[in-house]
Design a protein around this motif. Sequence first.
Motif, short mmCIF file in Angstrom:
data_model
loop_
_atom_site.label_atom_id
_atom_site.label_comp_id
_atom_site.label_asym_id
_atom_site.label_seq_id
_atom_site.Cartn_x
_atom_site.Cartn_y
_atom_site.Cartn_z
N ASP A 128 0.61 12.99 -2.52
CA ASP A 128 -0.59 12.41 -3.11
C ASP A 128 -1.57 12.04 -1.99
N ASP A 155 0.81 -1.22 0.00
CA ASP A 155 0.00 0.00 0.00
C ASP A 155 0.84 1.27 0.00
N LYS A 177 -3.74 9.95 -1.78
CA LYS A 177 -3.89 8.50 -1.66
C LYS A 177 -2.93 7.91 -0.63
N TYR A 178 -1.77 8.55 -0.49
CA TYR A 178 -0.73 8.02 0.39
C TYR A 178 -0.42 8.91 1.59
#
Length: 563
Positions: free
Chosen positions: A133, A4, A135-136
């Motif tokens: 980002d 991930d 997302k991270y």
Amino acid sequence: MFKDHPKGLLVLSFANMGERFGYYTMLAIFVLFIQAKFGFSSDTTSTIFACFLSLVYFLPFFGGILADRYLGYGKAVILGVAVMFVGYFLLAIPTAPDTTGLICMFGALLLICVGTGFFKGNLQTLIGNLYDDPKYSSKRDLAFSIFYMCINIGAFFAPSAAEAVSNYFLGKSGLTYNAQLPDLAHQLLNHTISAEGTTELAKLADAQIAGASSDLTGFATLYIDKLSEAYNYGFAVACFSLVVSLAIFLIFKKTYSHVDVTAVQQAAADKASGVKSSAVELSPAETKERIIALCLVFAVVIFFWMSFHQNGLTMTFFARDYTASQITGLDRFGFSLAAMVCFIVAYYGLISLLKIDQIMGKIGGAIALAIGAIGAYMVYNHMDPTISITPQIFQQFNPFFIIVLTPLSIGLFTWLAKRGKEPSAPRKIGIGMFVAAIAFCLLAFGSFGLPTPASLTSTGGVSPTLVSPNWLIGTYFTLTIAELFLSPMGLSFVSRVSPPKYKGMMQGGWLAATAVGNYMVALIGYLWGGLQLWMLWGVLVICCLLSALFIFSIMKRLEKVAK
């Protein structure tokens, strides 16, 4: 562990691992090298060591500025590797202990500092950019913990590599390492040796080469030359590691190239394409508040690094002059690289067995656990009953403990985060300072009753009373816990809080604070002489405690900008 996370984390971590392996190989023997080759006093050695460390960590401030404005982060990293390579190559060339040798050594050190200035902070900036980002972004702290562990994998193998290479080339001359010999040899050649020292040198010379005491001057010159040359070959290891590091960085460039963009470059690209700038803009007031908060954190970590980097100076002196050089029993396990690697394999196999849900993952973990455990048992059973150790080998314990403890720290912080109780990055830094104070309390306790270094000069500087290696190992263990609370969290905090236009500069600012701490390492080195050892370590205890109290006093301000 890398699940991930963006692929670029693995690539950049491994590229940094290669560079750090070379750097810590060099650092493991640097102090021993300059004292053995040039006969420098502890004060002069402390000054050189501190100046080198401070420049290594201060120049990334300027490297970050140049990358932010002109070079870009990737080009700066490549330039840094090239310059460092030349520096390590020069350091690996055997020279005479004269003016030419000094010029060559200082020139090499300067090149290593300049190269690191371009490399270190800008590589860290690329990692931070990956986590801009959304997302991270929630995994930023964990990412820097993983990155930090990879640094220490390189550092873990470094002391053993330095020891193996230097011992091999020293052995080719029919000699073995003895901590007393370099100092006594220089005393003889400088005509400052006492009658007691001459007797001791004659005894040690005959133990190395039969009949060598008949020409002590010749033996002293030979030993210094061959030991220095052996260290030179140890430095050559860094050249090879840099080639590997650069290869990883270039071959897998696609994994991070999308974030290799500075704010200036992004603004120029947006302007050329005629679209509204996507760069994040902060008000002058917000920018100022963030920079002030970062500077306050930088002021605190100065004292951590002043304490922590005693590992390459006074703690190495302590390992050489006050710690047993021959060990037996279970203590041997920690000084065998093969045994420790087997332990790490078994340890990570156990973690996989307990944490991974997939059946194949559990099978793989069980196999790794079995192989590691059997390997460790076999290595231990085949070790000599008594083994000799060198001072530099103690520096492998800090990275070993980082490798072992990082999964536990990640697990702890993840568990706390799920319950909404994870401490903020500034709070972790404060906790780390308290733990560092405890580490030096431990070393102070182990130093009670030992003679001062100044009283040991006539016998080569080595104490007649030698303590167990476990005092140093325990100190390294506790310092490692402090480091895990402080260093990766500090990198994450800087990455999160830095104004977009000054990312490289602020990562350089973190390293510049480290540089000031590294320079202050020498202040403790200057106390190495007439001061009782427990008092010397006590100075570090006080510095760490005062720093912890300061950061907790400004915690609300720091946590506000970190949100």
